[in-house]
Design a protein around this motif. Structure first.
Motif, PDB file in Angstrom:
ATOM      1  N   LYS A 501       4.747   1.439 -12.966  1.00  0.00           N
ATOM      2  CA  LYS A 501       3.964   0.798 -14.040  1.00  0.00           C
ATOM      3  C   LYS A 501       4.590  -0.515 -14.492  1.00  0.00           C
ATOM      4  O   LYS A 501       4.026  -1.234 -15.296  1.00  0.00           O
ATOM      5  CB  LYS A 501       3.759   1.749 -15.210  1.00  0.00           C
ATOM      6  CG  LYS A 501       5.010   2.360 -15.766  1.00  0.00           C
ATOM      7  CD  LYS A 501       4.633   3.382 -16.823  1.00  0.00           C
ATOM      8  CE  LYS A 501       5.713   4.361 -17.164  1.00  0.00           C
ATOM      9  NZ  LYS A 501       6.199   5.136 -16.014  1.00  0.00           N
ATOM     10  N   HIS A 502       5.741  -0.839 -13.959  1.00  0.00           N
ATOM     11  CA  HIS A 502       6.369  -2.115 -14.317  1.00  0.00           C
ATOM     12  C   HIS A 502       5.962  -3.226 -13.345  1.00  0.00           C
ATOM     13  O   HIS A 502       6.674  -4.223 -13.218  1.00  0.00           O
ATOM     14  CB  HIS A 502       7.888  -1.947 -14.372  1.00  0.00           C
ATOM     15  CG  HIS A 502       8.302  -0.957 -15.410  1.00  0.00           C
ATOM     16  ND1 HIS A 502       8.248  -1.244 -16.761  1.00  0.00           N
ATOM     17  CD2 HIS A 502       8.706   0.335 -15.315  1.00  0.00           C
ATOM     18  CE1 HIS A 502       8.641  -0.178 -17.440  1.00  0.00           C
ATOM     19  NE2 HIS A 502       8.909   0.797 -16.591  1.00  0.00           N
ATOM     20  N   GLY A 503       4.927  -3.038 -12.613  1.00  0.00           N
ATOM     21  CA  GLY A 503       4.467  -4.102 -11.705  1.00  0.00           C
ATOM     22  C   GLY A 503       3.671  -3.610 -10.521  1.00  0.00           C
ATOM     23  O   GLY A 503       2.479  -3.930 -10.375  1.00  0.00           O
ATOM     24  N   ILE A 505       2.028  -1.125  -9.734  1.00  0.00           N
ATOM     25  CA  ILE A 505       0.768  -0.400  -9.936  1.00  0.00           C
ATOM     26  C   ILE A 505      -0.436  -1.342  -9.777  1.00  0.00           C
ATOM     27  O   ILE A 505      -1.551  -0.907  -9.467  1.00  0.00           O
ATOM     28  CB  ILE A 505       0.782   0.316 -11.318  1.00  0.00           C
ATOM     29  CG1 ILE A 505      -0.253   1.434 -11.334  1.00  0.00           C
ATOM     30  CG2 ILE A 505       0.587  -0.666 -12.452  1.00  0.00           C
ATOM     31  CD1 ILE A 505      -0.089   2.416 -12.479  1.00  0.00           C
ATOM     32  N   ALA A 506      -0.190  -2.630  -9.938  1.00  0.00           N
ATOM     33  CA  ALA A 506      -1.269  -3.616  -9.760  1.00  0.00           C
ATOM     34  C   ALA A 506      -1.849  -3.557  -8.347  1.00  0.00           C
ATOM     35  O   ALA A 506      -2.978  -3.993  -8.111  1.00  0.00           O
ATOM     36  CB  ALA A 506      -0.732  -5.015 -10.054  1.00  0.00           C
ATOM     37  N   LEU A 507      -1.102  -3.032  -7.416  1.00  0.00           N
ATOM     38  CA  LEU A 507      -1.565  -2.993  -6.023  1.00  0.00           C
ATOM     39  C   LEU A 507      -2.435  -1.781  -5.708  1.00  0.00           C
ATOM     40  O   LEU A 507      -3.019  -1.683  -4.640  1.00  0.00           O
ATOM     41  CB  LEU A 507      -0.360  -2.991  -5.074  1.00  0.00           C
ATOM     42  CG  LEU A 507       0.491  -4.263  -5.094  1.00  0.00           C
ATOM     43  CD1 LEU A 507       1.792  -4.043  -4.341  1.00  0.00           C
ATOM     44  CD2 LEU A 507      -0.267  -5.427  -4.487  1.00  0.00           C
ATOM     45  N   GLU A 509      -5.473   0.462  -5.435  1.00  0.00           N
ATOM     46  CA  GLU A 509      -6.931   0.288  -5.434  1.00  0.00           C
ATOM     47  C   GLU A 509      -7.562   1.645  -5.139  1.00  0.00           C
ATOM     48  O   GLU A 509      -6.865   2.588  -4.769  1.00  0.00           O
ATOM     49  CB  GLU A 509      -7.352  -0.640  -4.283  1.00  0.00           C
ATOM     50  CG  GLU A 509      -6.824  -2.034  -4.392  1.00  0.00           C
ATOM     51  CD  GLU A 509      -7.152  -2.831  -3.135  1.00  0.00           C
ATOM     52  OE1 GLU A 509      -7.662  -2.258  -2.150  1.00  0.00           O
ATOM     53  OE2 GLU A 509      -6.875  -4.036  -3.159  1.00  0.00           O
ATOM     54  N   ARG A 537      -6.251   5.481 -11.224  1.00  0.00           N
ATOM     55  CA  ARG A 537      -6.612   4.152 -10.688  1.00  0.00           C
ATOM     56  C   ARG A 537      -7.155   4.227  -9.268  1.00  0.00           C
ATOM     57  O   ARG A 537      -7.181   3.231  -8.547  1.00  0.00           O
ATOM     58  CB  ARG A 537      -5.403   3.231 -10.778  1.00  0.00           C
ATOM     59  CG  ARG A 537      -5.178   2.786 -12.201  1.00  0.00           C
ATOM     60  CD  ARG A 537      -3.771   2.376 -12.527  1.00  0.00           C
ATOM     61  NE  ARG A 537      -3.695   1.988 -13.937  1.00  0.00           N
ATOM     62  CZ  ARG A 537      -3.455   2.831 -14.932  1.00  0.00           C
ATOM     63  NH1 ARG A 537      -3.261   4.115 -14.700  1.00  0.00           N
ATOM     64  NH2 ARG A 537      -3.435   2.404 -16.180  1.00  0.00           N
TER      65      ARG A 537
END
Ligand code: F6R
Length: 607
Positions: A501-503, A505-507, A509, A537
């Motif tokens: 969750k510090h980055g 997780i943006a990936l 899909e 997510r």
């Protein structure tokens, strides 16, 4: 990581040069070549790609002679094509080289000014030209070779033919291993004793800075000062039998399946049968008395060190720093006053790990090698060797060597905890009892094979895969990702589950596969929360857990791989198996060569 063979004999050598090369193919397979002195001078054949291509070249246009050198390449400078394949030639000289010549540009410019014309983009070619340069100046073959070697900077093992009729192989090592073999009426040079095993087991290991003049019946060795020296001849324990795949399709598959046996062998070597306590040999006092430990390695071996950190700190209360060897050696590490250093390496030849060990030796730290190759450079120079008895690992991706490293490190942590009074006899016995189940547990873990095969098409079709875990399963997550990417060429990332969750997780899909390694332990609940975050997510969760943990994933995971209950320290060792199987079956689905993945080599003897 290139492989070198040389033979001086009273009979033709070409076929045996190629045989020796075949045994070195694990070191690199970008191109291969041989050169022999055949009565009309030095002739050579080369081919891009694997050794089989060189064999076809030789079948079409045979060459032979009684003195020759051969090479299988792992490209560093210059593309892996025919032009850059060794042996390199200049006039009456042919050379093969393993390593990197760091000052090659300067030497090349200097030689170019003297009229030398270069045919390749390699750093190695400069060696042939430099020897020829000294021949042109009137030096004899040996002096020209020695004059050349004196000017080389960097790491090298080199073998050379010097002169049109000269039945001699000139060899030198600095940073890359080289052995001389003694046959009947013939002599050999090789990158390792395994290459020479079909011809002889009587070998002499050249030491750092040594050079050797190898003729049909003798070898003259000089040390780095140029003084003639005698080096011990020993009998190599290596088998001449080439490892075979048996009933398996690939070495990787075979080696995954060999883990129950490899673990049984390794464990047996570290249990004192009388008292059921770990026996750590010469490493015991070093580990017991150190204020701090440093564990240094590369790649998968580094991940074994990372698991060991949790064990040593948790059980023995000793602070452990883990270091990637290539980083450790190029900073100014603050070494503990009363520390010991562990070097973990399957091959025992990894250049960065070896250099880090030498650094610690010089600093008079106690050094311990956890090694699969008992005659390797690290084995010969370290204070104490702890062997992993995995047997030869041929597949480039480390599988059984990794789990055997973990078994040795688990025993080391327990032995250290016992010696420091952190675990009493009964606690130690319980741990050993648990670890003794490893052969059986790993056999059971192999039963998830068909499930991994079912999951593989999903991984093969995905843009990227994530692996997550906490505690000892965090390094395992890194290992799962490393294994997948190296054999399938698919992007894969490993993360500490709490870190996503510090980055990263943006990936995530819709449909991104996330492999979570979560057998039941005190961190399970936390990991489950992280899995929830992924699933919310759209991630497709593949859980690797045990029977008790499976219930947590019924709703959350698309696939749950259930392993047997893993007591004590067995968890990371058993969990490695489904990770290896997932990588193997995904590679199988994609049709990659998982035994010899592109761009890789088994033994990394360059920095
Ligand atoms: C990956 C792999 C490599 C090695 C690394 C160190 O599957 O095998 O990452 O672990 O190159 O090699 P050794 O253990 O020989 O020092």
């Amino acid at each position: 990581m290139c492989g070198i063979v040389g033979i001086v004999s009273n009979r033709p050598v070409s076929a045996r040069l190629v045989e020796g090369l075949t045994r070195l193919e694990y070191r690199g397979y970008d191109s291969a070549g041989i050169a022999v002195v055949n009565g009309q001078g030095i002739v050579r054949r080369r081919a891009p790609g694997k050794i089989i291509n060189l064999q076809h070249e030789l079948d079409d246009a045979p060459i032979d002679g009684t003195c020759g050198i051969a090479h299988t390449r792992w490209a560093t400078h210059g593309r892996p094509n025919m032009e850059n394949a060794h042996p390199h030639r200049a006039g009456n000289v042919a050379i093969v080289h393993n390593g990197i010549i760091e000052n090659f540009k300067l030497l090349r410019e200097e030689l170019a000014q003297n009229g030398h014309v270069f045919a390749t983009q390699t750093d190695s070619e400069v060696i042939a030209h430099l020897i020829q340069h000294y021949l042109d100046k009137g030096l004899d073959a040996e002096d020209a070779f020695m004059a050349c070697v004196a000017r080389l900077e960097g790491a090298y093992a080199v073998a050379a033919l010097v002169g049109d009729t000269n039945q001699t192989v000139y060899a030198a090592r600095h940073g890359s291993p080289l052995v001389v073999g003694f046959g009947e009426g013939e002599m050999f040079v090789g990158s390792d004793a395994f290459a020479l095993a079909p011809f002889t087991k009587r070998v002499l290991y050249l030491e750092e800075g040594d050079s050797a003049v190898v003729s049909i019946d003798k070898v003259c060795v000089r040390d780095k000062t140029g003084t003639l020296v005698t080096r011990d001849i020993m009998t190599a324990s290596i088998s001449a039998v080439m490892a075979e795949k048996g009933n398996y399709r690939h070495f990787m598959e075979k080696e995954i399946h060999e883990q129950p046996e490899a673990l049984a062998r390794t464990m047996a070597a570290y249990i004192d049968p009388e008292n059921d306590i770990p026996t750590l040999g010469k490493a015991a006092p070093l580990l017991a008395e150190a204020d701090r430990l440093i564990a240094i390695a590369c790649g998968t071996a580094y991940l074994a060190a990372s698991v060991a950190k949790y064990w040593f700190e948790g059980l023995a209360g000793v602070h452990v720093e883990t270091d990637i060897a290539s980083e450790f050696r190029y900073r100014t590490p603050a070494l503990p006053k009363n520390g010991a250093a562990l070097f973990i390496s399957q091959s025992g030849e990894t250049a960065d790990t070896l250099a880090a060990m030498r650094f610690c030796n010089q600093a008079t730290m106690g050094t311990i090698g956890v090694l699969n190759a008992p005659e390797s450079s690290i084995a010969r120079e370290t204070d104490a060797v702890m062997r992993t008895l995995a047997g030869p690992e041929i597949g480039v991706a480390s599988t059984k060597a990794f789990t055997a490293q973990l078994a040795v490190l688990a025993m080391s942590a327990l032995g250290t905890a016992h010696a420091r009074g952190r675990l009493d006899d009964d606690q130690i016995k319980d741990h050993i009892k648990a670890l003794s189940q490893l052969p059986e547990l790993s056999q059971k873990a192999l039963a998830v094979k068909s499930q991994c095969e079912e999951i593989a098409p999903m991984l093969a079709a995905s843009k990227q895969t994530f692996f997550i875990g906490r505690g000892v399963y965090y390094p395992l997550a890194l290992e799962g990702a490393l294994k997948l990417k190296e054999v399938t060429y698919l992007p894969a990332e490993g993360y500490a589950a709490g870190e996503l969750k510090h980055g990263p997780i943006a990936l995530i899909e819709e449909g991104t596969p996330v492999v979570v390694i979560a057998p039941t332990d005190e961190l399970m609940e936390k990991t489950i929360s992280n899995v929830e975050e992924m699933a919310a997510r759209g991630a497709r969760v593949i859980a690797i857990t045990d029977e008790a943990g499976a219930k947590h994933f019924t709703e959350r995971a698309s696939h749950t791989i259930v392993l047997p209950d893993m007591p004590g320290l067995t968890g990371p060792i058993v969990c490695a198996i489904p990770l290896q199987l997932l990588a193997y079956f995904t590679a199988l689905k994609l049709g990659t060569n998982m035994d010899q993945p592109r761009n890789l080599a088994k033994s990394v003897t360059v920095e």
